[in-house]
Scaffold this active site. Sequence first.
Site, PDB file in Angstrom:
ATOM      1  N   THR A  12     -13.712   9.642  -6.223  1.00  0.00           N
ATOM      2  CA  THR A  12     -14.167   8.267  -6.463  1.00  0.00           C
ATOM      3  C   THR A  12     -14.175   7.439  -5.186  1.00  0.00           C
ATOM      4  OG1 THR A  12     -11.909   7.697  -7.114  1.00  0.00           O
ATOM      5  CG2 THR A  12     -13.440   8.243  -8.877  1.00  0.00           C
ATOM      6  N   LEU A  14     -12.746   5.720  -1.676  1.00  0.00           N
ATOM      7  CA  LEU A  14     -11.476   5.030  -1.386  1.00  0.00           C
ATOM      8  C   LEU A  14     -11.404   3.741  -2.194  1.00  0.00           C
ATOM      9  CD1 LEU A  14     -11.014   5.524   2.460  1.00  0.00           C
ATOM     10  CD2 LEU A  14     -10.139   6.891   0.569  1.00  0.00           C
ATOM     11  N   HIS A  15     -10.811   3.848  -3.373  1.00  0.00           N
ATOM     12  CA  HIS A  15     -10.574   2.680  -4.222  1.00  0.00           C
ATOM     13  C   HIS A  15      -9.093   2.309  -4.126  1.00  0.00           C
ATOM     14  CE1 HIS A  15      -8.648   5.030  -7.445  1.00  0.00           C
ATOM     15  NE2 HIS A  15      -9.508   5.973  -7.094  1.00  0.00           N
ATOM     16  N   ALA A  16      -8.630   1.424  -4.964  1.00  0.00           N
ATOM     17  CA  ALA A  16      -7.294   0.829  -4.841  1.00  0.00           C
ATOM     18  C   ALA A  16      -6.152   1.842  -4.731  1.00  0.00           C
ATOM     19  CB  ALA A  16      -7.032  -0.111  -6.006  1.00  0.00           C
ATOM     20  N   VAL A  19      -6.260   3.950  -1.412  1.00  0.00           N
ATOM     21  CA  VAL A  19      -6.079   3.012  -0.293  1.00  0.00           C
ATOM     22  C   VAL A  19      -4.626   2.592  -0.200  1.00  0.00           C
ATOM     23  CG1 VAL A  19      -6.629   0.692   0.546  1.00  0.00           C
ATOM     24  CG2 VAL A  19      -8.466   2.218  -0.181  1.00  0.00           C
TER      25      VAL A  19
END
Length: 86
Positions: A12, A14-16, A19
């Site tokens: 997906t 670099l999402h929350a 990160v």
Amino acid sequence: MIEKKVLVRAATGLHARPVSVLVNSVKEYEGTAEMVKGDKAANLKSSVRIMALRVKTGDEVTVKVEGPDEEATCDKIVELIASLKD
């Protein structure tokens, strides 16, 4: 300064969550560390800045590290980014 390229494989991007893992691994580093995508750069100690790069699966980013033990730190960051799953 050390620079290395790495391909983002996280399904997906670099999402929350990934990160957060990345920032937590870098925040104690005394030197500077940044991620570059295209013509934009982000401090690897800032979740907001990294997310603003909108890194997606298959994107190649450059990791730049400057400071004490920069080569080992850069290798660690590159390895972490390459191994992020989701």
